[in-house]
Design an enzyme around this catalytic site. Structure first.
Site, PDB file in Angstrom:
ATOM      1  N   ASP A  19       0.867  -1.160   0.000  1.00  0.00           N
ATOM      2  CA  ASP A  19       0.000   0.000   0.000  1.00  0.00           C
ATOM      3  C   ASP A  19       0.916   1.226   0.000  1.00  0.00           C
ATOM      4  O   ASP A  19       2.111   1.118   0.287  1.00  0.00           O
ATOM      5  CB  ASP A  19      -0.881  -0.021   1.247  1.00  0.00           C
ATOM      6  CG  ASP A  19      -1.690   1.243   1.417  1.00  0.00           C
ATOM      7  OD1 ASP A  19      -2.422   1.603   0.482  1.00  0.00           O
ATOM      8  OD2 ASP A  19      -1.578   1.866   2.487  1.00  0.00           O
ATOM      9  N   ASP A  57      -0.192   5.256   0.734  1.00  0.00           N
ATOM     10  CA  ASP A  57      -0.482   6.265   1.749  1.00  0.00           C
ATOM     11  C   ASP A  57      -0.686   5.610   3.116  1.00  0.00           C
ATOM     12  O   ASP A  57      -1.548   4.742   3.276  1.00  0.00           O
ATOM     13  CB  ASP A  57      -1.720   7.063   1.370  1.00  0.00           C
ATOM     14  CG  ASP A  57      -1.506   7.916   0.130  1.00  0.00           C
ATOM     15  OD1 ASP A  57      -0.341   8.238  -0.167  1.00  0.00           O
ATOM     16  OD2 ASP A  57      -2.489   8.254  -0.542  1.00  0.00           O
ATOM     17  N   THR A 112      -2.562   0.892  -4.706  1.00  0.00           N
ATOM     18  CA  THR A 112      -3.040   2.101  -4.053  1.00  0.00           C
ATOM     19  C   THR A 112      -4.457   2.457  -4.461  1.00  0.00           C
ATOM     20  O   THR A 112      -4.873   2.196  -5.597  1.00  0.00           O
ATOM     21  CB  THR A 112      -2.101   3.283  -4.374  1.00  0.00           C
ATOM     22  OG1 THR A 112      -2.612   4.481  -3.796  1.00  0.00           O
ATOM     23  CG2 THR A 112      -1.955   3.477  -5.880  1.00  0.00           C
ATOM     24  N   SER A 113      -5.191   3.083  -3.540  1.00  0.00           N
ATOM     25  CA  SER A 113      -6.511   3.603  -3.859  1.00  0.00           C
ATOM     26  C   SER A 113      -6.411   4.999  -4.454  1.00  0.00           C
ATOM     27  O   SER A 113      -7.434   5.599  -4.805  1.00  0.00           O
ATOM     28  CB  SER A 113      -7.382   3.633  -2.591  1.00  0.00           C
ATOM     29  OG  SER A 113      -7.552   2.326  -2.073  1.00  0.00           O
ATOM     30  N   LYS A 137     -10.224  -1.765  -2.528  1.00  0.00           N
ATOM     31  CA  LYS A 137     -10.113  -2.420  -1.232  1.00  0.00           C
ATOM     32  C   LYS A 137     -11.373  -2.111  -0.420  1.00  0.00           C
ATOM     33  O   LYS A 137     -11.890  -1.004  -0.493  1.00  0.00           O
ATOM     34  CB  LYS A 137      -8.883  -1.892  -0.490  1.00  0.00           C
ATOM     35  CG  LYS A 137      -7.568  -2.027  -1.257  1.00  0.00           C
ATOM     36  CD  LYS A 137      -6.437  -1.291  -0.548  1.00  0.00           C
ATOM     37  CE  LYS A 137      -5.163  -1.285  -1.355  1.00  0.00           C
ATOM     38  NZ  LYS A 137      -4.071  -0.529  -0.716  1.00  0.00           N
ATOM     39  N   ASP A 182      -1.392  -0.617   6.163  1.00  0.00           N
ATOM     40  CA  ASP A 182      -1.621   0.074   7.432  1.00  0.00           C
ATOM     41  C   ASP A 182      -3.093   0.140   7.797  1.00  0.00           C
ATOM     42  O   ASP A 182      -3.428   0.410   8.950  1.00  0.00           O
ATOM     43  CB  ASP A 182      -1.069   1.508   7.364  1.00  0.00           C
ATOM     44  CG  ASP A 182      -1.941   2.410   6.516  1.00  0.00           C
ATOM     45  OD1 ASP A 182      -2.446   3.417   7.058  1.00  0.00           O
ATOM     46  OD2 ASP A 182      -2.133   2.112   5.332  1.00  0.00           O
TER      47      ASP A 182
END
Length: 222
Positions: free
Chosen positions: A17, A19, A111-112, A143, A168
């Site tokens: 991931d 951020d 990543t989103s 996700k 995270d």
């Protein structure tokens, strides 16, 4: 008498991931969503609480159902792009050494966010870029769906059982678990439900991540 050739070591992969895992962008995200909420006369804390667990279009549906979602998204993108250009943020301690220490082709970003923002942040923080990035535009399901991590594994040519997910956030953890991968949590005071291992910081996790890729760590889920 000739000895038998050594069996090739099975390659292992790490899917990160971004951020909150590699880039410390929590305050940036809160500021962006706070500014967005002010534009629409909404409670910034409530908007951010929803945004933490949903994708933007789902956030808009919950907090601004009477607004045009395309207009909402355009405003958010404008604020996020400006943050990439002028925001203050940094890579987590140990991120640079970890990424430069991984074998080429053995890791990816999931990543989103969007790839152009990730590239901008990585450039500003000196982090190397991998060959594979799965961003919000690459998948229809974000996700906690397993799709993003499964897509990254497929692009790397990796089997799920050979992949380590480093996350995270609970939604990312669930995404990795549903994809059938080993999942480690970092940068959180409390372990997310289901993680195989938990580390308080990325720096603490880094040597174990490197050991995973080298195959020297006997039990990745221990």
């Amino acid at each position: 008498m000739t000895s038998e050739p050594a069996r090739p070591t099975r390659m292992r992969y790490v899917l990160f991931d971004v951020d909150g895992t590699l880039i410390d962008a929590l305050s940036n995200q809160r500021r962006v969503w706070g500014t967005w909420a002010e534009r629409y006369g909404l409670d910034a804390d409530e908007v951010y609480r929803v945004a933490l667990r949903t994708r933007p279009m789902e956030t808009f549906a919950q907090v601004a159902a009477d607004r045009d979602p395309r207009e909402c998204l355009a405003a958010l993108h404008e604020l996020e792009d400006e943050d990439v250009r002028s925001g203050v943020y940094a890579a987590f301690e140990g991120a640079s050494e970890l990424l430069y220490g991984l074998p080429p082709g053995s890791w990816a970003l999931v990543t989103s966010n969007y790839e152009h923002r990730v590239r901008g942040r990585f450039l500003r923080t000196g982090l190397p870029m991998p060959d594979v990035i799965v961003d919000a535009a690459a998948v229809e399901e974000g996700k906690p769906s397993p799709v993003p991590y499964m897509r990254a594994a497929a692009r790397l040519g990796a089997a799920p059982e050979d992949c380590l997910v480093v996350e995270d956030a609970p939604s990312g953890v669930q995404s990795g678990l549903r994809a059938g991968m080993t999942v480690w949590g970092v940068n959180a005071a409390v372990a997310a439900e289901g993680v195989h291992r938990h580390f308080a910081t990325l720096r603490e996790a880094a040597p174990h991540i490197l050991a995973f890729t080298s195959g020297s760590q006997g039990d990745a889920a221990a």
